[in-house]
Design an enzyme around this catalytic site. Structure first.
Site, PDB file in Angstrom:
ATOM      1  N   SER A 186       0.790  -1.230   0.000  1.00 50.44           N
ATOM      2  CA  SER A 186       0.000   0.000   0.000  1.00 50.44           C
ATOM      3  C   SER A 186       0.819   1.276   0.000  1.00 50.44           C
ATOM      4  CB  SER A 186      -0.931  -0.009   1.208  1.00 50.44           C
ATOM      5  OG  SER A 186      -0.183  -0.077   2.399  1.00 50.44           O
ATOM      6  N   HIS A 214      -5.482  -4.374  -0.558  1.00 48.73           N
ATOM      7  CA  HIS A 214      -5.456  -3.289  -1.552  1.00 48.73           C
ATOM      8  C   HIS A 214      -5.598  -3.800  -2.979  1.00 48.73           C
ATOM      9  CE1 HIS A 214      -4.589   0.280   0.911  1.00 48.73           C
ATOM     10  NE2 HIS A 214      -4.027  -0.585   1.735  1.00 48.73           N
ATOM     11  N   LYS A 244     -12.115  -1.612   2.273  1.00 50.22           N
ATOM     12  CA  LYS A 244     -11.439  -0.707   1.329  1.00 50.22           C
ATOM     13  C   LYS A 244     -12.284  -0.583   0.060  1.00 50.22           C
ATOM     14  CE  LYS A 244      -7.106  -0.903   3.655  1.00 50.22           C
ATOM     15  NZ  LYS A 244      -6.172  -1.867   4.198  1.00 50.22           N
TER      16      LYS A 244
END
Ligand SMILES: *Cc1c(COP(=O)(O)O)cnc(C)c1O
Length: 396
Positions: A186, A214, A244
């Site tokens: 990330s 991610h 996310k």
């Protein structure tokens, strides 16, 4: 009433953080976390969220959440094994397995919690874990909790991984050996070398664990990094988060049926902590449905990411070697990175400085997270501000 010892400890440590410029004053977002946010009554272009697809405020997810509250109430009522497993949780897990191309899946209350749960349910003090040096804090803590021997390999260094895997096998000291990595890192936006990792795992019979927090919603046309490389059958744990790109909250592991059955029997956060709420479960299921039926949001995300990268790169910023929409502007000096972020804020752009110890010393940066929800006008505004502040501080 704090004890004197506690007060001394807290006052010393907090003063120390202030002294080193490491005390983070947390900003309050007034209203929804979208592409533009309100802080201190002022609008900022938001380049700091992980809400990659804009789903945190998507009308379809909001409708699903409201429906679930009407039909199921606001809480699951008990831990899953006692009587907190709702049909909505099962529905979500079936959808997750479909999404990840596995036999089954298990959901947890968060991604962090999921790494605490899943690693220590399988690994113990007679085992070893090969862990990428840039793995996320929740992986590190999950590994520690398992009491397995942790063997760090250099970031994405396949030669180092192979050597350490070989040495661990030849030592004969361990019952089981796992290799664990982020799918997408990330801080830099680079992608793990999963095909090579899968080959080494096969050669040495390693257990494979990919944390794609991610990656899901982002890589592999939204399906994630494991699917991008076509490795669904060769990775044991496909871990991910619902917090996310999915836009809600929660975590999960997808894998073979026997693995998921074991995690349901033995992973402690599953056994001793109440599951995500009905609204979280149904909103997440809706998000997966959207992702599996259309790549529209994913394409917008990449288009915006590429747009921002090209423009910032052309202005002369060092944007590193990201392979995803994550766009760091690497400045180097920690204080200057913080100053840069502060000046961006004053000019209406919210992009946080990330410095040691989150990234190595001397690689301080401001990290930008474009999303599908940003318009070109919002990105252009941010780029104009970057140019102005970059020139003022002598960075470009
Ligand atoms: C954010 C993140 C997590 C934690 O996920 P949450 O759902 O926010 O708890 C775990 N692993 C990685 C790699 C992450 O980036």
């Amino acid at each position: 009433m704090n004890s004197k010892t506690l007060n001394r400890f807290l006052d010393d440590r907090i003063a120390d953080l202030h002294k080193h410029g490491l005390y983070n004053e947390i900003d309050v977002v007034q209203g929804a976390n979208g592409p533009v946010i309100m802080i201190d009554g002022q609008e900022k272009v938001n380049l700091s969220s992980n809400n990659y697809l804009g789903l945190a405020t998507d009308e379809r997810l909001k409708t699903a959440a409201k429906q679930a509250i009407d039909s199921h109430g606001v809480g699951a009522g008990a831990v899953r094994t006692i009587n907190g497993t709702l049909d909505l949780h099962i529905q979500l897990e079936q959808k997750l397995a479909q999404f990840k191309g596995t036999e089954a899946a298990i959901s947890y209350q968060s991604g962090f919690n999921c790494n605490m749960a899943a690693i220590s349910a399988v690994m113990d003090n007679h085992d070893a874990i090969l862990s990428d040096s840039l793995n996320h804090a929740s992986i590190i803590d999950g590994c520690r909790l398992s009491r397995a021997t942790i063997i760090r390999y250099e970031h994405s260094d396949i030669k180092d991984l192979r050597q350490k895997a070989k040495a661990a096998i030849e030592s004969g000291a361990y019952n089981k050996i796992m290799v664990i990595t982020d799918g997408v890192f990330s801080m830099d936006g680079d992608i793990a070398k999963l095909p090579e990792i899968a080959d080494i795992a096969e050669e040495f019979d390693l257990i494979t664990y990919v944390d794609d927090a991610h990656g899901s919603g982002v890589t592999g046309k939204g399906a994630g990094t494991v699917k991008q490389f076509g490795l669904e059958k060769r990775i044991d744990f496909q871990m991910g988060t619902l917090s996310k790109a999915i836009g809600v909250v929660g975590g999960y592991v997808a894998g073979k049926e026997n693995l998921i059955n074991w995690l349901k029997a033995r992973s402690r956060p599953f056994l001793f902590s109440t599951a995500i709420s009905p609204a979280d479960a149904l909103a997440s299921t809706e998000a997966l449905e959207i992702l599996m039926n259309s790549t529209e949001l994913n394409e917008l995300l990449w288009e915006n990411g590429n747009y921002l990268k090209v423009k910032l790169g052309n202005l002369g910023f060092n944007i590193g070697n990201s392979e995803t929409p994550i766009t760091p502007c690497i400045i180097g000096d920690e204080k200057q990175s913080q100053e840069f972020s502060k000046r961006l804020f004053e000019e209406g752009v919210y992009a946080k400085a990330i410095v040691f110890p989150t990234v190595p010393r001397g690689t301080g940066r401001v990290r930008n997270m474009p999303t599908a929800a940003h318009t070109k006008e919002m990105l252009d505004k941010a780029i104009t501000v970057y140019e102005k502040v970059g020139k003022a501080l002598g960075i470009i």
